[in-house]
Design a protein around this motif. Sequence first.
Motif, PDB file in Angstrom:
ATOM      1  N   PHE A   1       0.722  -1.257   0.208  1.00 49.39           N
ATOM      2  CA  PHE A   1       0.009  -0.111   0.046  1.00 49.39           C
ATOM      3  C   PHE A   1       0.965   1.245  -0.037  1.00 49.39           C
ATOM      4  N   TYR A   2       2.148   1.058   0.106  1.00 52.04           N
ATOM      5  CA  TYR A   2       3.138   2.216   0.065  1.00 52.04           C
ATOM      6  C   TYR A   2       3.127   2.924   1.392  1.00 52.04           C
ATOM      7  N   LEU A   3       2.105   3.453   1.849  1.00 46.07           N
ATOM      8  CA  LEU A   3       1.996   4.054   3.078  1.00 46.07           C
ATOM      9  C   LEU A   3       1.542   3.009   4.019  1.00 46.07           C
ATOM     10  N   SER A   4       2.304   2.415   4.940  1.00 47.30           N
ATOM     11  CA  SER A   4       1.617   1.599   6.133  1.00 47.30           C
ATOM     12  C   SER A   4       2.540   1.968   7.344  1.00 47.30           C
ATOM     13  N   THR A   5       2.096   1.177   8.356  1.00 50.35           N
ATOM     14  CA  THR A   5       2.871   1.394   9.606  1.00 50.35           C
ATOM     15  C   THR A   5       4.133   0.389   9.639  1.00 50.35           C
ATOM     16  N   ASN A   6       4.483  -0.267   8.498  1.00 48.07           N
ATOM     17  CA  ASN A   6       5.798  -1.022   8.231  1.00 48.07           C
ATOM     18  C   ASN A   6       6.927  -0.278   8.181  1.00 48.07           C
ATOM     19  N   ALA A   7       8.044  -0.919   8.204  1.00 50.69           N
ATOM     20  CA  ALA A   7       9.398  -0.155   8.142  1.00 50.69           C
ATOM     21  C   ALA A   7       9.470  -0.065   6.447  1.00 50.69           C
TER      22      ALA A   7
ATOM     23  N   MET B   1      -4.183   0.610  -4.690  1.00 51.65           N
ATOM     24  CA  MET B   1      -4.694  -0.538  -3.390  1.00 51.65           C
ATOM     25  C   MET B   1      -5.179   0.138  -2.595  1.00 51.65           C
ATOM     26  N   TRP B   2      -4.864   1.427  -2.074  1.00 52.21           N
ATOM     27  CA  TRP B   2      -5.619   2.023  -0.949  1.00 52.21           C
ATOM     28  C   TRP B   2      -7.054   2.218  -1.454  1.00 52.21           C
ATOM     29  N   ASP B   3      -6.970   2.859  -2.451  1.00 58.69           N
ATOM     30  CA  ASP B   3      -8.411   3.336  -3.149  1.00 58.69           C
ATOM     31  C   ASP B   3      -9.437   2.166  -3.226  1.00 58.69           C
ATOM     32  N   LYS B   4      -8.815   0.997  -3.988  1.00 56.06           N
ATOM     33  CA  LYS B   4      -9.756  -0.064  -4.403  1.00 56.06           C
ATOM     34  C   LYS B   4      -9.734  -1.256  -3.788  1.00 56.06           C
ATOM     35  N   CYS B   5      -8.737  -1.543  -2.779  1.00 58.11           N
ATOM     36  CA  CYS B   5      -8.538  -2.667  -2.229  1.00 58.11           C
ATOM     37  C   CYS B   5      -8.132  -2.561  -0.714  1.00 58.11           C
ATOM     38  N   GLY B   6      -8.467  -1.317  -0.131  1.00 59.91           N
ATOM     39  CA  GLY B   6      -8.300  -0.966   1.271  1.00 59.91           C
ATOM     40  C   GLY B   6      -9.615  -1.058   2.105  1.00 59.91           C
ATOM     41  N   MET B   7     -10.202  -0.144   2.882  1.00 65.90           N
ATOM     42  CA  MET B   7     -10.952  -0.401   4.064  1.00 65.90           C
ATOM     43  C   MET B   7     -12.165  -0.674   3.463  1.00 65.90           C
ATOM     44  N   ALA B   8     -12.733  -0.522   2.210  1.00 71.49           N
ATOM     45  CA  ALA B   8     -13.877  -1.090   1.731  1.00 71.49           C
ATOM     46  C   ALA B   8     -13.710  -1.391   0.109  1.00 71.49           C
ATOM     47  N   ARG B   9     -14.401  -2.508  -0.201  1.00 63.92           N
ATOM     48  CA  ARG B   9     -13.759  -3.010  -1.673  1.00 63.92           C
ATOM     49  C   ARG B   9     -15.128  -3.255  -2.239  1.00 63.92           C
ATOM     50  N   ASN B  10     -15.479  -3.140  -3.645  1.00 68.97           N
ATOM     51  CA  ASN B  10     -16.394  -3.355  -4.107  1.00 68.97           C
ATOM     52  C   ASN B  10     -16.001  -4.125  -5.650  1.00 68.97           C
TER      53      ASN B  10
END
Lengths: 657, 252
Positions: free
Chosen positions: A232-238, A530-539
């Motif tokens: 997701f590029y932006l995440s809490t991962n290192a 990924m964030w826009d289309k496979c993030g918190m809500a998906r359709n």
Amino acid sequence: MLNAKIPAGPLDSKWKNYKATCKLVNPANKRKLEVIVVGTGLAGASAAASLGELGYKVKAFCFQDSPRRAHSIAAQGGINAAKNYQNDGDSTYRLFYDTIKGGDYRAREGNVYRLAEVSASIIDQCVAQGVPFAREYGGLLSNRSFGGTQVQRTFYAAGQTGQQLLIGAYQALERQVALGNVKMYNRHEMLEVVVIDGKARGIICRNLITGELERHFGHAVLLCSGGYGNVFYLSTNAMGSNVTAAWKAHKKGAYFGNPCFTQIHPTCIPVSGDHQSKLTLMSESLRNDGRIWVPKKQGDNRKSIEIPEEERDYYLERRYPAFGNLVPRDVASRAAKERCDAGYGVGTSKQAVYLDFADAIKRYGHIEAGKQGLDHASDDEMIKMGKEVVKEKYGNLFDMYEKITGENPYEMPMRIYPAVHYTMGGLWVDYELMTNIPGLYALGEANFSDHGANRLGASALMQGLADGYFVIPYTIGNYLADEIRTANIPTSHPAFEAAEKEVSDRINKLMSIKGSQTVESFHKRLGKIMWDKCGMARNSEGLKQAISEIQQLKKEFWSDVKIPGEISEMNPELDKANRVADFIELGELMCLDALQREESCGGHFREESQTEEGEALRHDDKFMYVSAWELKGDSQWELHKETLDYEVVKPSQRSYK
Amino acid sequence: MEHKNINVKLKVWRQKNGNANGGFEMYDANDISTEMSFLEMFDVLNERLIREGKDPIAFDHDCREGICGMCSMFINGRPHGPWQGTTTCQLHMRAFNDGDTITVEPWRANAFPVLKDLMVDRSAFDRIIQAGGYISVNTGNAVDGNALPIEKDKADLAFANAACIGCGACVAACKNSSAMLFLSAKVTHLSLLPQGAPERKTRAINMIAQMDKEGFGACTNTGACEAVCPKEISITNIARLNQEYLLAGLTS
């Protein structure tokens, strides 16, 4: 047909029976057997140390400059264990049940029960290593509560639990290095699995300092390489966390389990601008004392402290009175998104909610005044005392918030928003943590096994250490017992030659593109899709779009990426390109998996499948299985299903109301 | 928080590899939001360098939340830059003013050879831990966690020292390149706990011997290490380490 190899018998005796009957390797033979461990986080370091102690010859690899840097170190809140030290009704069964329910009934009963069973030994082991867990004045261990549970079973070391546990495992690992049982390879990245006659027999890796490719043989290979949230590029991962080791295994035939199950953590510091390189978590432990709210009025632009109590909507307490601010992460994240999407968000971006400690400060101040017999303490004095208590509990987190945002969270509520944090999906493994490739194992976050569709807080540390300290030492013996006659295979074997050639061809190809767009820019674009289309809500529609956009992005990447520098030198951009190329392929599979699973469960929310109140709606009749994907060719996958049988727990609609 | 964009000049140490000679180069970093972290400013600069066909600046970093200990820049003569108790990755551009020139160097110590640009090799720290920075307990040997009560004060102090992230700022700040703060934090963490008592003597002696072997210097109590430690580890630990070392030497 996928065989998870769950031992027969009642739930609470499966692991006991397994341990009593699995094959053993005698000490003289252990000395002849080599084991490769990729990654040195909690799972990898604990596995490498424990296998070294047993007498195996271990080689451990990490891409960082020291095994102590692995991203387990950043875990903040705590580690669960069914110790019942608080006498509040905890038990192995309850920890098992909470984990299964928290995972929205998409995990295996046998695995999760084993996890709960060994949890208590983890705490004992860590204490013996000198891990400085928080203690009460009587000298005994302290606990706190975490989301999705009603008991206090979380052990912690301020907001640095992951650090302390990892340093414990790291020290155990370094001790084995000193004893000559483990050889450590820092700044090495695994780029291929070597499979000979159907069994994993080694790896190819790149020495990140010199750029040289190296071949390493092992009778077994353990991938402990963490999760893939950075897709997701932006995440809490290192920044360096990547899917490459797991993805190479997938490309060699290992199935990838439940790739779309991603955890979005509800309490992270919101994005501040396009320059943002990563997101920072504010520990779930803050939800013990903090209250989450938004203004009752849409688009309210007043400052937080100017909004009177009766105009605040404590929406989690309102919607989920039984669990309140301690609902599981997926539920809390969606609730925050729902409020922000409806126009109640706060801050300049309006993509944030408040996490408020004012009540906790008052409450603790009152308790302190009572303790000290200060019956006539003024409000200011009580607030001052309360702040001290909050500081002792969460000081490092509050400091971190202030450094990043420039705002003082003791004086005004924090702004938080959900962010990608953990991936429940990963390489498919059986009960023994072996992938479908014999001799190739996956441990910790790199496997898919124990958290179903949503992981409860303080369970990742538990799983990583359970796998490394208490599961793999038994299960690997069951495999290696049959390998004692296998002599070391020289790395001049044609399979090693071929694997190294594949890696060098790919690197040469990447370097020869000499296009115009940077690796980082591709990664950012992938992350946005990924964030826009496979993030918190998906359709369905969005996921189909995402798949075609990712396929396009992949073509563009392989024809226009620009990588500076040379192959035979330290080249961080080349390393990043290797990782991003794999993330792009993984992103496509995640969208495919999300599209195929036409139900909502845990962290996977399909907009088409929700209850009238907007809660996730599962379809147990159609989707009570693990999706294990086999790669068949470029953008071609075949789905294998592992049916989940619930013998003990009765799956029901999760309710935290 | 109010924020604005600033322009700064960067004077950065460039060195192709461990064998090459290095030198400073100047870069302009313009339109930098004060909300950016120091490393994000480097990200922006590197993206520009790559687009211009130049070699980006290599630097170590990973978690970017101040806990992994990987980032290591010597900024304006101070490890991790101007903020107290902060790692480079947590330093934000609010700390600087429009028009500032910022000098960035790698850690400087014989025991930490430069690998490239701002990256150094800190494996000497791993070897010091290998010499005794652990409690010898194999998996499965443990008794119940609550079988061994530990005074809260001691547990808290052990924790405060276990908070060391092994970044090496203490070494970089020390004019002698001493690793005594790093070492004393580990020795204090383990010797305060009853679990660590059986190996107290050998631990102090062996870790110090390894430190000397790696080429770190001795401690002359200037306190520079404590002043720059991002986890604010106290220099009083060095006194405790000396005591442990003396005691071990006298009684064994």
